[in-house]
Design a protein around this motif. Structure first.
Motif, short mmCIF file in Angstrom:
data_model
loop_
_atom_site.label_atom_id
_atom_site.label_comp_id
_atom_site.label_asym_id
_atom_site.label_seq_id
_atom_site.Cartn_x
_atom_site.Cartn_y
_atom_site.Cartn_z
N PRO A 27 0.83 -1.20 0.00
CA PRO A 27 0.00 0.00 0.00
C PRO A 27 0.87 1.26 0.00
O PRO A 27 1.66 1.45 0.91
CB PRO A 27 -0.80 -0.10 1.29
N PHE A 28 0.73 2.06 -1.03
CA PHE A 28 1.44 3.32 -1.15
C PHE A 28 2.95 3.15 -1.07
O PHE A 28 3.66 4.01 -0.56
CB PHE A 28 0.96 4.33 -0.11
N GLY A 29 3.45 2.01 -1.54
CA GLY A 29 4.88 1.74 -1.50
C GLY A 29 5.67 2.79 -2.27
O GLY A 29 5.21 3.33 -3.27
N GLY A 30 6.84 3.11 -1.77
CA GLY A 30 7.70 4.08 -2.42
C GLY A 30 8.39 4.96 -1.40
O GLY A 30 8.45 4.64 -0.21
N GLU A 31 8.88 6.09 -1.88
CA GLU A 31 9.59 7.02 -1.01
C GLU A 31 8.91 8.38 -1.03
O GLU A 31 8.41 8.83 -2.06
CB GLU A 31 11.05 7.14 -1.45
N TYR A 32 8.92 9.01 0.15
CA TYR A 32 8.27 10.30 0.35
C TYR A 32 9.26 11.24 1.01
O TYR A 32 9.98 10.84 1.93
CB TYR A 32 7.03 10.13 1.24
N GLN A 33 9.27 12.49 0.57
CA GLN A 33 10.20 13.49 1.11
C GLN A 33 9.43 14.49 1.96
O GLN A 33 8.43 15.04 1.51
CB GLN A 33 10.89 14.23 -0.04
N GLY A 34 9.91 14.71 3.18
CA GLY A 34 9.32 15.70 4.06
C GLY A 34 10.20 16.94 4.12
O GLY A 34 11.40 16.88 3.86
N THR A 35 9.60 18.08 4.44
CA THR A 35 10.36 19.32 4.55
C THR A 35 10.00 20.01 5.87
O THR A 35 9.06 19.62 6.55
CB THR A 35 10.04 20.28 3.38
N GLY A 36 10.75 21.03 6.20
CA GLY A 36 10.48 21.79 7.42
C GLY A 36 11.32 21.31 8.58
O GLY A 36 12.02 20.30 8.51
N ARG A 37 11.26 22.05 9.67
CA ARG A 37 12.10 21.80 10.84
C ARG A 37 11.90 20.40 11.42
O ARG A 37 12.84 19.68 11.70
CB ARG A 37 11.80 22.85 11.90
N GLN A 38 10.67 19.98 11.63
CA GLN A 38 10.38 18.68 12.23
C GLN A 38 10.38 17.54 11.23
O GLN A 38 10.65 16.40 11.60
CB GLN A 38 9.00 18.69 12.89
N CYS A 39 10.06 17.82 10.00
CA CYS A 39 9.73 16.75 9.05
C CYS A 39 10.75 16.54 7.94
O CYS A 39 10.54 15.66 7.09
CB CYS A 39 8.36 17.02 8.45
N PHE A 40 11.83 17.32 7.92
CA PHE A 40 12.81 17.14 6.86
C PHE A 40 13.36 15.72 6.93
O PHE A 40 13.83 15.26 7.96
CB PHE A 40 13.95 18.15 6.97
N GLY A 41 13.29 15.01 5.84
CA GLY A 41 13.79 13.64 5.80
C GLY A 41 13.01 12.81 4.81
O GLY A 41 12.36 13.33 3.91
N LYS A 42 13.08 11.50 5.00
CA LYS A 42 12.47 10.59 4.03
C LYS A 42 11.72 9.46 4.72
O LYS A 42 12.19 8.88 5.69
CB LYS A 42 13.56 10.00 3.13
N LEU A 43 10.55 9.17 4.18
CA LEU A 43 9.74 8.02 4.59
C LEU A 43 9.80 7.02 3.44
O LEU A 43 9.50 7.37 2.30
CB LEU A 43 8.29 8.46 4.84
N SER A 44 10.21 5.79 3.74
CA SER A 44 10.31 4.74 2.72
C SER A 44 9.45 3.56 3.11
O SER A 44 9.59 3.03 4.22
CB SER A 44 11.76 4.26 2.57
N ILE A 45 8.56 3.16 2.21
CA ILE A 45 7.69 2.02 2.45
C ILE A 45 8.05 0.95 1.42
O ILE A 45 7.89 1.16 0.22
CB ILE A 45 6.21 2.41 2.36
N ARG A 46 8.55 -0.17 1.92
CA ARG A 46 8.95 -1.28 1.06
C ARG A 46 8.04 -2.47 1.33
O ARG A 46 7.18 -2.42 2.20
CB ARG A 46 10.41 -1.63 1.34
#
Length: 136
Positions: A27-46
């Motif tokens: 479900p919704f597999g892939g990579e997501y990019q976050g921005t901002g002070r708290q959320c900068f980074g990456k969410l990866s669903i494999r």
């Protein structure tokens, strides 16, 4: 020997397409990019693990189980129950509002109980799904 060499490209193509089919089952597999002070980074669903790294959360590759997956006129949502050693989150929810189709909401809850009562003690981030070519 000649036949083996001719079939090799077909075997490679089979592996490529099998990987795409398996990714479609996530479900919704892939990579997501976050921005901002708290959320900068990456969410990866494999297919078997989820990973979320932000300045406030370092969730390394963690196995998960899909608790819920919905798609409809009101949007899309998947709820992932993290298993094994906790990474600070017990549940991660990823949802898409059709009014904002470019951005997803990723929410990390400390526990199943926090998710069930929609606790304010959570990390809520707007993330953008990365295109397929950026995921490699």
């Amino acid at each position: 020997m000649q036949m083996t060499r001719n079939l090799l490209p077909l075997g490679v193509l089979g592996l490529i397409f099998a990987g795409q089919v398996l990714a479609a089952d996530v479900p919704f597999g892939g990579e997501y990019q976050g921005t901002g002070r708290q959320c900068f980074g990456k969410l990866s669903i494999r297919s078997k693990t989820i990973e979320w790294r932000t300045p406030f959360a370092a969730c390394k590759k963690t196995p998960y189980r899909v608790l819920k997956q919905e798609s409809g006129a009101l949007g899309q949502e998947a709820v992932f129950l993290l298993q094994g050693k906790s990474c600070g989150f017990g549940v991660i929810v990823l949802g898409l509002d059709p009014k904002q189709p470019d951005y997803w909401n990723a929410t990390g809850y400390r526990s199943m109980a926090d998710y069930e009562k929609s606790s304010d003690d959570k990390l809520l981030c707007s993330v953008e799904r990365l295109p397929e070519r950026s995921r490699r």
